[in-house]
Design a protein around this motif. Structure first.
Motif, PDB file in Angstrom:
ATOM      1  N   LEU A 117       0.847  -1.191   0.000  1.00  0.00           N
ATOM      2  CA  LEU A 117       0.000   0.000   0.000  1.00  0.00           C
ATOM      3  C   LEU A 117       0.885   1.246   0.000  1.00  0.00           C
ATOM      4  O   LEU A 117       1.874   1.303   0.710  1.00  0.00           O
ATOM      5  CB  LEU A 117      -0.909   0.042   1.239  1.00  0.00           C
ATOM      6  CG  LEU A 117      -1.934  -1.073   1.419  1.00  0.00           C
ATOM      7  CD1 LEU A 117      -2.850  -0.756   2.607  1.00  0.00           C
ATOM      8  CD2 LEU A 117      -2.744  -1.306   0.182  1.00  0.00           C
ATOM      9  N   SER A 118       0.482   2.221  -0.789  1.00  0.00           N
ATOM     10  CA  SER A 118       1.197   3.498  -0.804  1.00  0.00           C
ATOM     11  C   SER A 118       0.788   4.311   0.428  1.00  0.00           C
ATOM     12  O   SER A 118      -0.214   4.010   1.084  1.00  0.00           O
ATOM     13  CB  SER A 118       0.856   4.271  -2.074  1.00  0.00           C
ATOM     14  OG  SER A 118      -0.505   4.689  -2.032  1.00  0.00           O
ATOM     15  N   GLU A 157      -2.688   5.453   0.028  1.00  0.00           N
ATOM     16  CA  GLU A 157      -3.692   4.417   0.319  1.00  0.00           C
ATOM     17  C   GLU A 157      -3.837   4.210   1.823  1.00  0.00           C
ATOM     18  O   GLU A 157      -4.947   4.041   2.329  1.00  0.00           O
ATOM     19  CB  GLU A 157      -3.321   3.109  -0.382  1.00  0.00           C
ATOM     20  CG  GLU A 157      -3.493   3.190  -1.889  1.00  0.00           C
ATOM     21  CD  GLU A 157      -2.887   2.019  -2.626  1.00  0.00           C
ATOM     22  OE1 GLU A 157      -3.474   1.596  -3.633  1.00  0.00           O
ATOM     23  OE2 GLU A 157      -1.801   1.524  -2.218  1.00  0.00           O
ATOM     24  N   TRP A 158      -2.700   4.224   2.554  1.00  0.00           N
ATOM     25  CA  TRP A 158      -2.777   4.114   4.015  1.00  0.00           C
ATOM     26  C   TRP A 158      -3.550   5.302   4.576  1.00  0.00           C
ATOM     27  O   TRP A 158      -4.381   5.147   5.475  1.00  0.00           O
ATOM     28  CB  TRP A 158      -1.388   4.066   4.654  1.00  0.00           C
ATOM     29  CG  TRP A 158      -0.722   2.725   4.619  1.00  0.00           C
ATOM     30  CD1 TRP A 158       0.460   2.424   4.028  1.00  0.00           C
ATOM     31  CD2 TRP A 158      -1.186   1.502   5.205  1.00  0.00           C
ATOM     32  NE1 TRP A 158       0.762   1.086   4.211  1.00  0.00           N
ATOM     33  CE2 TRP A 158      -0.231   0.500   4.929  1.00  0.00           C
ATOM     34  CE3 TRP A 158      -2.315   1.154   5.931  1.00  0.00           C
ATOM     35  CZ2 TRP A 158      -0.364  -0.813   5.352  1.00  0.00           C
ATOM     36  CZ3 TRP A 158      -2.460  -0.169   6.370  1.00  0.00           C
ATOM     37  CH2 TRP A 158      -1.494  -1.130   6.076  1.00  0.00           C
ATOM     38  N   TRP A 161      -5.852   7.117   3.027  1.00  0.00           N
ATOM     39  CA  TRP A 161      -7.268   6.963   2.667  1.00  0.00           C
ATOM     40  C   TRP A 161      -7.942   5.968   3.616  1.00  0.00           C
ATOM     41  O   TRP A 161      -9.027   6.230   4.142  1.00  0.00           O
ATOM     42  CB  TRP A 161      -7.407   6.508   1.212  1.00  0.00           C
ATOM     43  CG  TRP A 161      -8.837   6.401   0.775  1.00  0.00           C
ATOM     44  CD1 TRP A 161      -9.612   7.403   0.263  1.00  0.00           C
ATOM     45  CD2 TRP A 161      -9.666   5.239   0.845  1.00  0.00           C
ATOM     46  NE1 TRP A 161     -10.882   6.934   0.001  1.00  0.00           N
ATOM     47  CE2 TRP A 161     -10.939   5.605   0.362  1.00  0.00           C
ATOM     48  CE3 TRP A 161      -9.470   3.929   1.272  1.00  0.00           C
ATOM     49  CZ2 TRP A 161     -12.006   4.716   0.285  1.00  0.00           C
ATOM     50  CZ3 TRP A 161     -10.532   3.031   1.200  1.00  0.00           C
ATOM     51  CH2 TRP A 161     -11.778   3.431   0.713  1.00  0.00           C
ATOM     52  N   LEU A 162      -7.270   4.826   3.833  1.00  0.00           N
ATOM     53  CA  LEU A 162      -7.827   3.799   4.717  1.00  0.00           C
ATOM     54  C   LEU A 162      -7.979   4.340   6.141  1.00  0.00           C
ATOM     55  O   LEU A 162      -9.003   4.117   6.797  1.00  0.00           O
ATOM     56  CB  LEU A 162      -6.926   2.564   4.697  1.00  0.00           C
ATOM     57  CG  LEU A 162      -7.471   1.262   5.246  1.00  0.00           C
ATOM     58  CD1 LEU A 162      -8.786   0.869   4.578  1.00  0.00           C
ATOM     59  CD2 LEU A 162      -6.447   0.150   5.068  1.00  0.00           C
ATOM     60  N   LYS A 200     -13.520  -0.712  -2.256  1.00  0.00           N
ATOM     61  CA  LYS A 200     -12.137  -0.215  -2.298  1.00  0.00           C
ATOM     62  C   LYS A 200     -11.403  -0.581  -1.013  1.00  0.00           C
ATOM     63  O   LYS A 200     -10.259  -1.048  -1.053  1.00  0.00           O
ATOM     64  CB  LYS A 200     -12.100   1.295  -2.519  1.00  0.00           C
ATOM     65  CG  LYS A 200     -10.682   1.840  -2.567  1.00  0.00           C
ATOM     66  CD  LYS A 200     -10.620   3.323  -2.855  1.00  0.00           C
ATOM     67  CE  LYS A 200      -9.174   3.810  -2.839  1.00  0.00           C
ATOM     68  NZ  LYS A 200      -9.066   5.223  -3.188  1.00  0.00           N
ATOM     69  N   LEU A 257      -8.133  -3.115  -0.535  1.00  0.00           N
ATOM     70  CA  LEU A 257      -6.892  -2.770   0.172  1.00  0.00           C
ATOM     71  C   LEU A 257      -6.576  -3.816   1.244  1.00  0.00           C
ATOM     72  O   LEU A 257      -5.428  -4.247   1.390  1.00  0.00           O
ATOM     73  CB  LEU A 257      -6.988  -1.373   0.782  1.00  0.00           C
ATOM     74  CG  LEU A 257      -7.061  -0.206  -0.218  1.00  0.00           C
ATOM     75  CD1 LEU A 257      -7.260   1.115   0.511  1.00  0.00           C
ATOM     76  CD2 LEU A 257      -5.828  -0.160  -1.105  1.00  0.00           C
TER      77      LEU A 257
END
Length: 191
Positions: free
Chosen positions: A8-9, A12-13, A15-16, A59, A63
């Protein structure tokens, strides 16, 4: 996959973390556990994201899957809302989708990844849960008096229950009275 977090970029981290912070929950549930080799109180850990948009839930699930986890997704019908006219009203557009992550190893991976992006109460709760997981995993041993062990954890001790109590208090839920009894049982009496 040597280091699953590399999948994960940082975006992405982030966003999560935002989804868990805004539409999610980091929770501990204390319950009676029963089984052939287990009888007593146990703790279930969970990360949940709730949202009415299935694309957002998908999404987040994708992830989690990239981290090796197998999250579950369920759909919940909206709860009735009672307005001032005593009429029952439901959310007009959609049901709520719920994404659940249960397995301790993946919860730990997610907590480590999102922790730098969290603030406030959820950050504190994530730190407490991660400390709880680390205690449980590092202290491998027999799970029951009969010596049964699946090699993943040992009996809960005073430190485990103290972390559970801290976590519940951080969630504005008073720790149950029986948890206080367990902590008193672990505390040696003063001479």
């Amino acid at each position: 996959m040597d280091n699953p977090q590399e999948t994960l970029s940082q975006a992405e981290w982030g966003w999560l973390a935002g989804m868990i912070d805004g539409d999610g929950c980091i929770s501990m549930h204390v319950r009676k556990k029963a089984g052939a080799h287990w009888g007593g109180n146990g703790v279930d850990l969970r990360i949940t994201i709730n949202n009415g948009d299935g694309g957002i839930i998908q999404k987040a699930a994708d992830l989690f899957k990239r981290l090796g986890a197998n999250p579950s997704i369920s759909e919940v019908e909206p709860e009735p809302i009672h307005n001032g006219t005593r009429a029952t009203v439901y959310h007009p557009n959609r049901n709520v989708m719920c994404l659940h992550l249960h397995k301790m190893v993946y919860i730990a991976i997610v907590l480590v990844g999102i922790e730098p992006h969290l603030a406030g109460e959820k950050k504190y709760r994530s730190q407490l849960m991660l400390e709880f997981i680390q205690r449980r995993v590092l202290r491998k041993g027999p799970r029951s008096k009969e010596g049964y062990s699946n090699g993943t954890s040992s009996w809960y001790d005073e430190g485990d229950w103290a972390l559970v109590a801290k976590f519940l208090n951080a969630c504005s839920k008073p720790a149950p009275e029986w948890l206080g009894r367990i902590l008193r049982d672990y505390t040696p009496s003063s001479p």
